[in-house]
Write a protein that holds these residues in place. Structure first.
Motif, mmCIF file in Angstrom:
data_model
loop_
_atom_site.group_PDB
_atom_site.id
_atom_site.type_symbol
_atom_site.label_atom_id
_atom_site.label_comp_id
_atom_site.label_asym_id
_atom_site.label_seq_id
_atom_site.Cartn_x
_atom_site.Cartn_y
_atom_site.Cartn_z
ATOM 1 N N SER A 53 0.687 -1.188 0.049
ATOM 2 C CA SER A 53 -0.024 0.054 0.073
ATOM 3 C C SER A 53 0.817 1.180 0.025
ATOM 4 C CB SER A 53 -1.002 0.027 1.168
ATOM 5 O OG SER A 53 -0.326 0.170 2.372
ATOM 6 N N TYR A 54 1.800 1.202 0.738
ATOM 7 C CA TYR A 54 2.856 2.489 0.726
ATOM 8 C C TYR A 54 3.463 2.662 -0.656
ATOM 9 C CZ TYR A 54 2.660 2.601 5.851
ATOM 10 O OH TYR A 54 2.163 2.476 6.900
ATOM 11 N N ILE A 55 3.971 1.659 -1.334
ATOM 12 C CA ILE A 55 4.337 1.590 -2.691
ATOM 13 C C ILE A 55 3.380 2.326 -3.448
ATOM 14 C CG2 ILE A 55 5.258 0.083 -4.442
ATOM 15 C CD1 ILE A 55 6.367 -1.618 -2.869
ATOM 16 N N GLN A 56 2.196 1.801 -3.493
ATOM 17 C CA GLN A 56 1.066 2.240 -4.243
ATOM 18 C C GLN A 56 0.413 3.723 -3.677
ATOM 19 O OE1 GLN A 56 -1.431 -1.033 -4.686
ATOM 20 N NE2 GLN A 56 -0.242 -2.263 -6.031
ATOM 21 N N VAL A 57 0.990 4.220 -2.870
ATOM 22 C CA VAL A 57 0.446 5.630 -2.213
ATOM 23 C C VAL A 57 -1.003 5.482 -1.619
ATOM 24 C CG1 VAL A 57 0.438 8.048 -2.460
ATOM 25 C CG2 VAL A 57 1.769 6.645 -3.926
ATOM 26 N N ARG A 58 -1.167 4.161 -0.802
ATOM 27 C CA ARG A 58 -2.313 3.991 -0.077
ATOM 28 C C ARG A 58 -2.110 3.831 1.219
ATOM 29 N NH1 ARG A 58 -4.303 -0.693 -0.779
ATOM 30 N NH2 ARG A 58 -2.558 -1.802 -1.805
ATOM 31 N N ILE A 59 -3.158 3.646 2.050
ATOM 32 C CA ILE A 59 -3.085 3.519 3.487
ATOM 33 C C ILE A 59 -2.887 1.935 3.952
ATOM 34 C CG2 ILE A 59 -3.887 4.025 5.653
ATOM 35 C CD1 ILE A 59 -5.347 6.381 4.548
#
Length: 293
Positions: free
Chosen positions: A48-54
């Motif tokens: 999720s951090y890689i994909q700019v998500r929480i």
């Protein structure tokens, strides 16, 4: 405490041995299953951090209870078995996949005294068990009675078998260097500090083993065997509920097993800077040895 000891002594030795062995198995498997659950949480957070998500953040503080919620959900989901599937093999396949990943921990030495079964052919036992897991993949694809599942099983099994050979040859080098099949003896052969561990003298084999381990567990960039884009998720496409969850558990349990075996074979095992488990090791040796082992 004295009453408990006297009550324990009243049981036949065979019963004591059985109960004690079961307790030790639970003491090994329970932490492995807990780590498996939170591996999924950690991976979802990183992705999720890689994909700019929480990522998971709703169940419990910072989403820490999300793996527990997922497990409860899967327990209550309906298990759908295809009409023309071989029901017996369909149910057995996930068990065949998960079983070897857990049974391999029987010979894993956590410390010099902290091992369930200290057998001389421990490395051979590990190689044999890790080779069995591929049968679960093949049986799952065949029993589903689906061309998509069968194609996925063939592709995944081909990758597993191919890299299993490379892993086996890498461990033959460890066997030759240590002069023993016993995992404890392999660790003792690495005494002498960081540069005496097998990762340095066997550096090419160490690299082969790590790469093969990543491929064996279907992690990126070797996760293309299932081919989601053309064969709909691979061998487990027809699985749902807890049967699918068991395949998921097996994959992550194999990740932990490969990492642990890498530590034993190439990174000194319990000869780390922490020198094993300074509390549990002596406790195991001093207080538990009077009971039948």
């Amino acid at each position: 405490m004295e009453s408990f000891i006297s009550l324990w002594g009243a049981f036949p030795s065979d019963i004591q041995y059985l109960v004690w062995t079961l307790l030790k198995i639970v003491a090994i498997i329970a932490p492995v299953m807990l780590v498996v659950a939170y591996y999924t949480y950690a991976e979802r957070k990183v992705i999720s951090y890689i994909q700019v998500r929480i990522g998971p953040n709703r169940v419990g503080p910072k989403g820490w209870l999300q793996p527990i919620a997922d497990a409860v959900k899967l327990m209550f989901k309906e298990i759908i078995i295809p009409t023309n599937a071989n029901k017996l093999l369909f149910i057995i396949a996930p068990v065949i996949t998960l079983g070897p990943a857990l049974a391999a921990w029987a010979v894993f030495p956590f410390d010099e005294k902290l091992v369930l079964a200290d057998i001389n052919a421990g490395l051979l036992y590990i190689l044999a068990l890790t080779s069995v897991g591929v049968y679960g993949v093949i049986i799952a694809g065949w029993a589903s009675n689906s061309k998509y599942a069968l194609l996925g099983a063939m592709r995944s099994a081909a990758q597993i078998v191919a890299y299993e050979i490379a892993m086996g040859f890498a461990l033959v080098g460890v066997l030759v260097a240590a002069g023993s099949l016993n995992l404890g003896e392999i660790i003792k052969a690495q005494e002498g500090g960081l540069f005496a561990w097998f990762w340095l003298p066997l550096l090419p084999l160490f690299g082969v083993y790590v790469i093969s381990g990543v491929a064996e567990t279907n992690r990126a960039p070797f996760d293309v065997a299932e081919g989601e884009s053309e064969i709909v998720a691979g061998f487990h496409v027809e699985y749902s509920g807890m049967l699918f969850a068991v395949f998921f558990l097996a994959e992550y349990a194999n990740m932990i097993l490969i990492a642990a075996l890498t530590a034993v074979m190439f990174l000194g095992g319990w000869l780390s800077p922490f020198q094993g488990w300074p509390v549990l090791g002596p406790l195991f040796a001093r207080h538990l040895s009077p009971l039948p082992l």
